[in-house]
Scaffold this active site. Structure first.
Site, short mmCIF file in Angstrom:
data_model
loop_
_atom_site.label_atom_id
_atom_site.label_comp_id
_atom_site.label_asym_id
_atom_site.label_seq_id
_atom_site.Cartn_x
_atom_site.Cartn_y
_atom_site.Cartn_z
N MET A 1 -8.40 -9.26 -64.00
CA MET A 1 -9.59 -9.25 -64.59
C MET A 1 -10.48 -10.20 -64.96
SD MET A 1 -9.19 -5.57 -66.62
CE MET A 1 -7.69 -5.88 -67.20
N LYS B 1 -13.97 3.79 -64.16
CA LYS B 1 -13.06 2.99 -64.84
C LYS B 1 -12.96 1.56 -64.17
CE LYS B 1 -12.25 3.82 -68.26
NZ LYS B 1 -13.09 3.74 -69.29
N ASP C 1 -8.71 6.39 -60.86
CA ASP C 1 -9.85 5.47 -61.14
C ASP C 1 -10.37 4.92 -59.91
OD1 ASP C 1 -9.19 5.52 -63.74
OD2 ASP C 1 -7.91 3.96 -63.71
#
Length: 526
Positions: free
Chosen positions: A169, A60, A38
């Site tokens: 996030m 990603k 990733d």
């Protein structure tokens, strides 16, 4: 028909830095035949795999172009069915807000064997590395970990009542997070910490309150970040011993004991060193530095490849018995010469009547790995002393000198000719400048978190300057206050010409000598 199926390992890479990789994950990376990784995986982890491992970057990362999950699933299944040992490397832990479930379902449907290997989640590591405890007997008897990727899907009324929140996030939705918590009754005075690039040399921390955190972070890029909200953030001021902020335990310390005598203490602890090197080069120098406590960021500044034509080298190889001496001045010269010798259907026996002179300890070691002992190594490990100390009269001797195609060692060739030797220079390999700077190196330079930059050749200096001039408008500002360290006089000469200074030069012109010079420099500053 495939006789044997491979296996897919879904591996957690930890919060970032290679230092926080598990031993099992490290071993699997070394054995990987295919690596699917990733965007947030630290670039240094990619150096743990074998040179012939196929590396596939599938992105990603939120908000950035990336390979679709369906395509990633197909890649894993396809290579597994080809009998490959596949490592699917994910940042943090595979089961913490990753898409492991979809990949496992695809593997199971195809009958592919798989193993899940846990990693250290940034949800746990980031607060710890910022000296923030997630639990406390009085202030935090529980904590919740959540993703704010879709804030509208969360029960903010319930979350606002929890003592400690850890949010992943959430950088792009910070304003909404603050608004929703305050709307649900959370005090504007509630402490909040934002930890960016946790567990790497580029780690940054902002500490404020819900009511003013937006003012402190306005205009900043908050990705990737871990957000901690709760009274435990206030304990950070009391829990920041030096061992937390400057600890530098690394893979090299775990697997490679220090070769430096008398340096049992972490002499370079707290120092971040940018190591310029060739793409794919051995990390032994980095191991030396991390073994004495440094945090190392690698920045490839050389790409090594075959010459534009093999014609001259092939002609020389076909006529090797005519030469008296073979001179090799770099590990690249050794590798490309002997690999081409093998490609021509010959081996070391062709050199039975040819003596070999090498410049540099690493070059000598590289030659010994080929089962050959050099006949002559000049003192001080520099080319300039080769002719002066040559063990026999060079007059009339025919010398083969395989070198980089772009030229170099002009002084050496001139001095050999002055001794009436016949020097045949042939291109054995080519070096050029990489097109990009690794993100970890760029961020470290931009954030002024680099203490030392090391150079082991003039070419690394030239291409380093070329790279930073293309990326930064004023490289003198980027290098202000950074120690410039050189392996020897020729490299120092280039540093002076292009950077304007050299702060440390190795007394012994080897990587061990450069390491020792940096240790001495650090001690003198303390």
């Amino acid at each position: 028909m495939i006789d044997a199926m491979g296996k897919v390992y879904l591996v957690g890479a930890g919060p970032g830095d290679v230092a926080y990789l598990t031993v099992k994950a490290y071993n699997l990376l070394q054995q990987a035949q295919v690596l699917v990784y990733d965007a947030l995986v630290d670039e240094q982890l990619l150096q743990c795999v074998a040179p012939d491992c196929l590396k596939l970057d599938v992105g990603k990362r939120g908000g950035k172009p990336s390979t679709s999950q369906a395509e990633i699933n197909k890649l894993l299944v396809s290579y597994c069915q080809q009998g490959k040992r596949v490592v699917r490397l994910k940042s943090g832990d595979p089961f913490i807000f990753g898409r492991c479930t979809a990949e496992i379902e695809a593997l199971k449907a195809a009958g592919c064997a798989f193993v899940v290997v846990p990693g250290i989640s940034s949800a746990l590591a980031a607060p710890l590395l910022a000296a923030i405890p997630l639990t406390d007997p009085v202030l935090s008897r529980c904590f919740a970990v959540l993703t704010a990727h879709e804030p509208e899907a969360l029960d903010w009324e319930a979350l606002s009542r929890l003592e400690t929140l850890v949010i992943l996030m959430g950088g792009q939705h910070l304003a909404e997070i603050v608004h929703r918590l305050i709307k649900q009754g959370r005090s504007r005075l509630t402490p909040i910490a934002i930890i960016r690039w946790a567990g790497t040399p580029n780690q940054q921390i902002w500490v404020a309150q819900l009511g003013n955190i937006l003012e402190q972070t306005v205009g900043l890029s908050l990705s990737p970040v871990v957000i901690v909200i709760g009274e435990v953030v206030g304990l950070r001021n009391y829990l920041q011993p030096e061992t937390i902020s400057s600890e530098n335990l690394t893979l090299a310390q775990t697997f490679s004991p220090s070769t430096m005598s008398g340096n049992s203490q972490l002499s370079l602890s707290g120092k971040t060193i940018l190591v310029t090197r060739a793409v794919g080069q051995s990390s032994q120098f980095c191991d030396r530095l991390t073994a004495v406590g440094a945090t190392v960021i690698e920045m490839p500044t050389l790409e090594i490849g075959p010459p534009s034509s093999w014609e001259a080298l092939d002609h020389a190889i076909a006529n090797l018995p005519q030469f008296d001496w073979l001179i090799l001045t770099s590990t690249n010269g050794v590798d490309y010469f002997f690999d081409r010798l093998t490609a021509q259907g010959k081996d070391a026996r062709t050199l039975a009547n040819v003596k070999i002179a090498v410049v540099g300890e690493k070059t000598a070691q590289s030659l010994k790995q080929r089962g050959l002992q050099p006949d002559f190594i000049p003192p001080n490990f520099v080319a300039d002393s080769l002719v002066e100390n040559f063990p026999e009269n060079l007059a009339g001797k025919k010398v083969l000198f395989p070198r980089v195609e772009s030229g170099g060692r002009e002084v050496l060739v001139k001095e050999l000719n002055a001794k009436n030797a016949e020097v045949i220079e042939v291109a054995a390999y080519q070096s050029c400048c990489p097109s990009t700077i690794p993100q970890s190196a760029e961020l470290a330079l931009q954030n002024h978190s680099v203490d030392i930059i090391t150079f082991a050749s003039s070419k690394t200096v030239q291409f380093f300057c070329q790279l930073i001039n293309s990326r930064f408008t004023n490289h003198s500002d980027i290098l202000a206050g950074v120690c410039i360290a050189s392996i020897g006089p020729q490299t120092s000469k280039t540093c002076h010409a292009l950077i304007g200074r050299v702060d440390v030069e190795a007394e012994e012109y080897t990587l061990d000598g450069l390491t020792q010079a940096l240790i001495n420099w650090a001690r003198n500053r303390d």
